[in-house]
Enzyme design. Structure first.
Site, PDB file in Angstrom:
ATOM      1  N   ASP A 163      -1.520   4.794  -6.230  1.00  0.00           N
ATOM      2  CA  ASP A 163      -0.077   4.635  -6.003  1.00  0.00           C
ATOM      3  C   ASP A 163       0.704   5.828  -6.512  1.00  0.00           C
ATOM      4  O   ASP A 163       1.790   6.127  -6.041  1.00  0.00           O
ATOM      5  CB  ASP A 163       0.430   3.344  -6.648  1.00  0.00           C
ATOM      6  N   ARG A 185      10.260  -1.122  -4.964  1.00  0.00           N
ATOM      7  CA  ARG A 185       9.056  -1.151  -5.817  1.00  0.00           C
ATOM      8  C   ARG A 185       8.986   0.188  -6.566  1.00  0.00           C
ATOM      9  O   ARG A 185       9.153   1.235  -5.955  1.00  0.00           O
ATOM     10  CB  ARG A 185       7.780  -1.384  -4.989  1.00  0.00           C
ATOM     11  N   GLY A 216       0.863  -1.170   0.000  1.00  0.00           N
ATOM     12  CA  GLY A 216       0.000   0.000   0.000  1.00  0.00           C
ATOM     13  C   GLY A 216       0.904   1.226   0.000  1.00  0.00           C
ATOM     14  O   GLY A 216       1.853   1.307   0.798  1.00  0.00           O
ATOM     15  N   ASN A 264      -3.060   2.842 -10.086  1.00  0.00           N
ATOM     16  CA  ASN A 264      -3.511   2.087  -8.907  1.00  0.00           C
ATOM     17  C   ASN A 264      -3.524   0.610  -9.292  1.00  0.00           C
ATOM     18  O   ASN A 264      -3.217   0.239 -10.434  1.00  0.00           O
ATOM     19  CB  ASN A 264      -4.895   2.574  -8.448  1.00  0.00           C
ATOM     20  N   GLN A 271      -5.606  -8.735  -2.466  1.00  0.00           N
ATOM     21  CA  GLN A 271      -5.659  -7.743  -1.381  1.00  0.00           C
ATOM     22  C   GLN A 271      -7.104  -7.437  -0.970  1.00  0.00           C
ATOM     23  O   GLN A 271      -7.373  -7.113   0.185  1.00  0.00           O
ATOM     24  CB  GLN A 271      -4.970  -6.442  -1.805  1.00  0.00           C
TER      25      GLN A 271
HETATM   26  O1  MRU Z   1       0.591  -3.915  -4.635  1.00  0.00           O
HETATM   27  P1  MRU Z   1      -0.013  -3.188  -3.480  1.00  0.00           P
HETATM   28  O2  MRU Z   1      -0.833  -4.044  -2.585  1.00  0.00           O
HETATM   29  O3  MRU Z   1       1.018  -2.378  -2.726  1.00  0.00           O
HETATM   30  O4  MRU Z   1      -1.000  -2.143  -4.166  1.00  0.00           O
HETATM   31  C1  MRU Z   1      -1.782  -1.314  -3.351  1.00  0.00           C
HETATM   32  C2  MRU Z   1      -2.707  -0.428  -4.102  1.00  0.00           C
HETATM   33  O5  MRU Z   1      -2.767  -0.445  -5.309  1.00  0.00           O
HETATM   34  C3  MRU Z   1      -3.474   0.564  -3.291  1.00  0.00           C
HETATM   35  O6  MRU Z   1      -4.718   0.807  -3.860  1.00  0.00           O
HETATM   36  C4  MRU Z   1      -2.681   1.876  -3.208  1.00  0.00           C
HETATM   37  O7  MRU Z   1      -1.365   1.635  -2.841  1.00  0.00           O
HETATM   38  C5  MRU Z   1      -3.290   2.836  -2.272  1.00  0.00           C
HETATM   39  S1  MRU Z   1      -3.142   2.310  -0.596  1.00  0.00           S
HETATM   40  C6  MRU Z   1      -3.768   3.532   0.399  1.00  0.00           C
END
Ligand code: MRU
Length: 354
Positions: A240, A92, A50, A250, A199
């Protein structure tokens, strides 16, 4: 209000204490991490994930690592700091909060460059703590602003996890949901499962369920039919990275959801802190999109779901063009198109990357 504390300092302040999100919902366990190697691994493997939580974890990782090196000479300490910043920046690529937080840590060390290594380490610890605490406050403010967009009762569709597990506080997309529930409003959430890392079903359903919020998991391919056959008042997701023109990166699948919402005349909202807005990236076309390992698709969670040699394409994120987004909610308020103007006007250089 019941919500999980995804990341915090341990009681003695000597380690980073976080929920291992790869094991949820089956096992709830906390990790105690003491080095930037451990934090880099936790970010890459999505033990912590996240966008805001990744930024917080990286900042805390810098602080905890540098606290171990105060016996170094000033120049060796500086070299170690640069290596640590680079190591964490390589974990990442998409969530800009990571680079935003690392830049704050670098600038903090730079500001106190003339001090002793012990004093710099102390300042870095304070800066990481400020990033964590500010995020908590930003989540609360995002929640208040997004609540103003919710009808009562509200039936909401969300994707991935943009809740408490993804931040230092209540979450972004889910912050308004927590506040609605706390204030006795009627709120029902449909959560996309969110292939391949799940998720939505593993994390969003877990955290909303334990808060007593009405949540229903749907397989990703149900969303279109759900919009056609039931009343969905709005879609709200996190981000993101938000480019200067309002294009939003996102979790993969967000774009398809926005197209569906547009087709069905359903408002599509994005909720994110200012630290997710990247005014240096003109549009979504320039946002780097992470690709995840083929094994997450071929053999997710230990079950062979595609031939072992099947070719796989697995981008972790997609870009939703600004024109499909009804409004972007930050801690500063609800922003409308043209986002280039509204985001720039609302966010000071301290909050957004400029
Ligand atoms: O791959 P992830 O689980 O890190 O991706 C998370 C997302 O895409 C969320 O929607 C984004 O980071 C916003 S979290 C407040």
């Amino acid at each position: 209000m019941i919500y999980p504390e995804a990341i915090r300092w341990s009681a003695d302040g000597r380690s980073i204490d976080l929920i291992d999100q790869t094991l949820l919902p089956e096992v709830e366990t906390r990790l105690q991490l003491r080095t930037s190697d451990e934090i880099a691994h936790a970010i890459r493997s999505m033990q912590v994930r996240g966008a805001p939580a990744i930024g917080i974890a990286a900042a805390m990782g810098v602080a905890i690592e540098m606290a171990r090196h105060t016996a170094l000479s000033a120049s060796a300490f500086q070299e170690k700091l640069n290596d640590t910043l680079q190591q964490l920046a390589a974990t990442r690529p998409t969530a800009v909060n990571l680079f935003w937080a690392l830049e704050r840590m670098r600038a903090c060390a730079e500001q106190y460059r003339e001090r002793t290594t012990g004093e710099i380490a102390c300042k870095l610890y304070g800066q990481a703590t400020a990033i964590l605490e500010e995020d908590r406050a930003m989540c609360q403010a995002i929640g208040e602003h997004s609540l103003s967009l919710f009808p009562n009762p509200a039936t909401i569709l969300t994707h991935c996890n943009a809740g408490a597990l993804a931040t230092g506080g209540l979450g972004t997309a889910l912050a308004g949901v927590y506040l609605a529930h706390e204030r006795g409003r009627s709120v029902q959430v449909f959560s996309d499962e969110t292939r391949p890392a799940l998720q939505g079903s593993r994390l969003t359903a877990w955290e909303l369920g334990r808060a007593g919020i009405d949540v229903t998991v749907i397989a990703d391919n149900v969303a279109g039919s759900l919009m056609r056959t039931r009343r969905i008042d709005l879609v709200i997701v996190g981000a993101d990275r938000i480019a200067a023109n309002g294009d939003v990166a996102n979790k993969i699948g967000t774009y398809a959801l926005a197209v569906l919402a547009h087709h069905h005349g359903i408002p599509f909202y994005v909720a994110a802190p200012g630290s997710t807005v990247d005014l240096t990236t003109p549009s979504g076309d320039q946002i780097p999109i992470e690709e995840r390992s083929a094994e997450e698709v071929r053999r997710g969670f230990g079950k062979q779901t595609a031939p072992a040699d099947a070719k796989v394409f697995s981008p972790a994120f997609d870009v939703t063009p600004a024109e499909l987004i009804t409004a972007i909610v930050t801690e500063r308020g609800v922003h409308h198109r043209p986002y280039h103007d509204s985001l720039r006007a609302a966010l000071s250089p301290l909050e957004a990357i400029v």
